[in-house]
Design an enzyme around this catalytic site. Structure first.
Site, PDB file in Angstrom:
ATOM      1  N   ASP A   1       0.832  -1.210   0.000  1.00 42.33           N
ATOM      2  CA  ASP A   1       0.000   0.000   0.000  1.00 42.33           C
ATOM      3  C   ASP A   1       0.865   1.257   0.000  1.00 42.33           C
ATOM      4  O   ASP A   1       1.966   1.264   0.548  1.00 42.33           O
ATOM      5  CB  ASP A   1      -0.912  -0.019   1.238  1.00 42.33           C
ATOM      6  CG  ASP A   1      -2.057   0.975   1.120  1.00 42.33           C
ATOM      7  OD1 ASP A   1      -2.358   1.424  -0.008  1.00 42.33           O
ATOM      8  OD2 ASP A   1      -2.656   1.309   2.164  1.00 42.33           O
TER       9      ASP A   1
ATOM     10  N   HIS B   1       2.432   3.586  -9.076  1.00 43.55           N
ATOM     11  CA  HIS B   1       2.174   2.163  -9.352  1.00 43.55           C
ATOM     12  C   HIS B   1       3.332   1.534 -10.125  1.00 43.55           C
ATOM     13  O   HIS B   1       3.716   0.398  -9.879  1.00 43.55           O
ATOM     14  CB  HIS B   1       0.873   2.008 -10.133  1.00 43.55           C
ATOM     15  CG  HIS B   1      -0.344   2.428  -9.352  1.00 43.55           C
ATOM     16  ND1 HIS B   1      -0.561   2.013  -8.059  1.00 43.55           N
ATOM     17  CD2 HIS B   1      -1.399   3.219  -9.673  1.00 43.55           C
ATOM     18  CE1 HIS B   1      -1.703   2.538  -7.620  1.00 43.55           C
ATOM     19  NE2 HIS B   1      -2.229   3.274  -8.573  1.00 43.55           N
TER      20      HIS B   1
ATOM     21  N   GLU C   1     -12.412  -4.404  -3.995  1.00 36.29           N
ATOM     22  CA  GLU C   1     -12.951  -3.059  -3.751  1.00 36.29           C
ATOM     23  C   GLU C   1     -12.230  -2.000  -4.597  1.00 36.29           C
ATOM     24  O   GLU C   1     -12.705  -0.863  -4.696  1.00 36.29           O
ATOM     25  CB  GLU C   1     -12.819  -2.698  -2.262  1.00 36.29           C
ATOM     26  CG  GLU C   1     -13.788  -3.433  -1.350  1.00 36.29           C
ATOM     27  CD  GLU C   1     -13.448  -4.913  -1.166  1.00 36.29           C
ATOM     28  OE1 GLU C   1     -12.244  -5.275  -1.227  1.00 36.29           O
ATOM     29  OE2 GLU C   1     -14.379  -5.716  -0.982  1.00 36.29           O
TER      30      GLU C   1
ATOM     31  N   LEU D   1      10.175 -20.713  -4.980  1.00 31.90           N
ATOM     32  CA  LEU D   1       9.311 -19.757  -4.271  1.00 31.90           C
ATOM     33  C   LEU D   1       7.921 -19.870  -4.887  1.00 31.90           C
ATOM     34  O   LEU D   1       7.788 -19.882  -6.103  1.00 31.90           O
ATOM     35  CB  LEU D   1       9.827 -18.322  -4.450  1.00 31.90           C
ATOM     36  CG  LEU D   1       8.884 -17.219  -3.930  1.00 31.90           C
ATOM     37  CD1 LEU D   1       8.886 -17.171  -2.406  1.00 31.90           C
ATOM     38  CD2 LEU D   1       9.286 -15.842  -4.482  1.00 31.90           C
TER      39      LEU D   1
HETATM   40  C1  IPE Z   1      -5.422  -2.590  -0.122  1.00 31.23           C
HETATM   41  O1  IPE Z   1      -5.085  -1.257  -0.281  1.00 31.23           O
HETATM   42  C2  IPE Z   1      -5.455  -3.272  -1.465  1.00 31.23           C
HETATM   43  C3  IPE Z   1      -4.165  -3.488  -2.094  1.00 31.23           C
HETATM   44  C4  IPE Z   1      -3.001  -3.208  -1.588  1.00 31.23           C
HETATM   45  C5  IPE Z   1      -4.228  -4.108  -3.397  1.00 31.23           C
HETATM   46  P1  IPE Z   1      -6.203  -0.114  -0.440  1.00 31.23           P
HETATM   47  O2  IPE Z   1      -5.461   1.145  -0.647  1.00 31.23           O
HETATM   48  O3  IPE Z   1      -7.174  -0.510  -1.485  1.00 31.23           O
HETATM   49  O4  IPE Z   1      -6.924  -0.169   0.969  1.00 31.23           O
HETATM   50  P2  IPE Z   1      -7.779   0.933   1.729  1.00 31.23           P
HETATM   51  O5  IPE Z   1      -8.797   1.472   0.751  1.00 31.23           O
HETATM   52  O6  IPE Z   1      -6.832   1.999   2.184  1.00 31.23           O
HETATM   53  O7  IPE Z   1      -8.382   0.212   2.894  1.00 31.23           O
HETATM   54  C1  IPE Z   2      -1.439   0.331  -3.425  1.00 29.95           C
HETATM   55  O1  IPE Z   2      -1.276   1.699  -3.444  1.00 29.95           O
HETATM   56  C2  IPE Z   2      -1.793  -0.235  -4.783  1.00 29.95           C
HETATM   57  C3  IPE Z   2      -3.194  -0.661  -4.907  1.00 29.95           C
HETATM   58  C4  IPE Z   2      -4.099  -0.622  -3.976  1.00 29.95           C
HETATM   59  C5  IPE Z   2      -3.604  -1.195  -6.187  1.00 29.95           C
HETATM   60  P1  IPE Z   2      -2.494   2.716  -3.429  1.00 29.95           P
HETATM   61  O2  IPE Z   2      -2.906   2.988  -4.835  1.00 29.95           O
HETATM   62  O3  IPE Z   2      -3.581   2.246  -2.539  1.00 29.95           O
HETATM   63  O4  IPE Z   2      -1.809   4.008  -2.817  1.00 29.95           O
HETATM   64  P2  IPE Z   2      -2.404   4.989  -1.728  1.00 29.95           P
HETATM   65  O5  IPE Z   2      -2.862   4.148  -0.583  1.00 29.95           O
HETATM   66  O6  IPE Z   2      -3.538   5.721  -2.397  1.00 29.95           O
HETATM   67  O7  IPE Z   2      -1.277   5.874  -1.363  1.00 29.95           O
HETATM   68 MG    MG Z   3      -4.006   2.482  -0.600  1.00 23.24          MG
END
Ligand code: IPE
Ligand code: IPE
Ligand code: MG
Length: 253
Positions: A27, A44, A74, A138
């Site tokens: 995240d 990303h 989600e 792995l």
């Molecule tokens: C969780 O991160 C999903 C992934 C890392 C793929 P999100 O960014 O979607 O989670 P929330 O919305 O902060 O809970």
């Molecule tokens: C994690 O990073 C990647 C996915 C959830 C796909 P985010 O895109 O959630 O990045 P933040 O949480 O908005 O910084």
């Molecule tokens: Mg996120």
């Protein structure tokens, strides 16, 4: 076996076994980019580099199973441009990295639903899973279009239809039967769950499987998760006392 050196009380270095299964909620890509005045898409992209590094580190540390949360059920709530970008990155990751992952002995498994995922991507996923199915250096489990509640509901539906068909007694549905009906069938539960970006929640990830996992929450954003951060999380894991509801030797002494 071995892996990271831990300073023991005596000052010597004792070798520790790595956790068998590490699961990661990757995240913070968006915030990493925002802090640099960059578009989320570059966050990303940089996140994919961190995935490559995490896979290399997992191999070096002799971790057997690495599960990465790559797209949640989600995440469809995000703007269509970002969704397209994430789907494109997944395709590019498989196209560019599959041969190298295969050469390194990585077996790819994917958990989650195929629904809503375009056929080009599901074909690439099938190719990756089929090509690498004999590998065992792995096991890389990619949670893609994955949500834990959906997974549990699918498992319940499957077992319910077996009961309705007379193939299964309702009374035979044990914890083990449930576990085998999950997408993660045959995979041991994660020993260690890491989430980057400072958020302290599961966001619908592996709710069933993390009943006794150790959780490590890191403040760094996913693109900054490097080998030192991975080793630091494992060190923290080793400092924990896992009891699984029982008593430790220390408690009974
Ligand atoms: C969780 O991160 C999903 C992934 C890392 C793929 P999100 O960014 O979607 O989670 P929330 O919305 O902060 O809970
Ligand atoms: C994690 O990073 C990647 C996915 C959830 C796909 P985010 O895109 O959630 O990045 P933040 O949480 O908005 O910084
Ligand atoms: Mg996120």
């Amino acid at each position: 076996m071995a892996l990271i050196a831990k300073r023991s009380e005596g000052g010597g270095a004792e070798r520790l076994r790595s956790p068998r299964h590490v699961a990661i909620i990757m995240d913070g890509n968006g915030r990493w980019a925002k802090e640099r005045g960059l578009p989320r898409t570059l966050g990303h992209r940089q996140g994919v580099e961190a995935v490559r590094q995490a896979v290399r580190t997992a191999i070096e540390l002799n971790i057997t199973y690495l599960t990465i949360f790559s797209f949640s059920s989600e995440n469809w709530k995000r703007p269509i441009e970002e969704i397209d970008d994430l789907m494109g990155l997944m395709k590019r990751f498989i196209r560019r990295d599959l041969a190298e992952l295969h050469k390194a002995g990585v077996r790819i498994r994917v958990i989650g639903e195929r629904q809503h995922v375009d056929s080009e991507l599901t074909s690439l996923i099938d190719e990756a899973v089929n090509l690498t199915q004999q590998n065992d250096r792995l096991i890389l489990i990619i949670a893609f279009n994955y949500g834990s509640r959906g997974e549990i509901a699918r498992a319940a539906r499957r077992l319910a239809s077996q009961v309705a068909n007379g193939e299964l007694e309702a009374s035979a549905i044990t914890v083990e039967v449930m576990a085998n009906a999950m997408d993660t069938s045959g995979i041991p539960d994660p020993d260690l769950l890491i989430r980057t970006s400072g958020e302290m929640r599961l966001s619908n990830f592996l709710l069933w499987q993390t009943a006794y996992s150790e959780f490590v929450f890191l403040d760094c954003y996913w693109p900054d998760f490097d080998k030192a951060a991975f080793e630091g999380a494992i060190e923290e894991f080793h400092a924990r006392e896992r009891r699984f509801g029982g008593l430790t030797q220390r408690s009974t002494a």
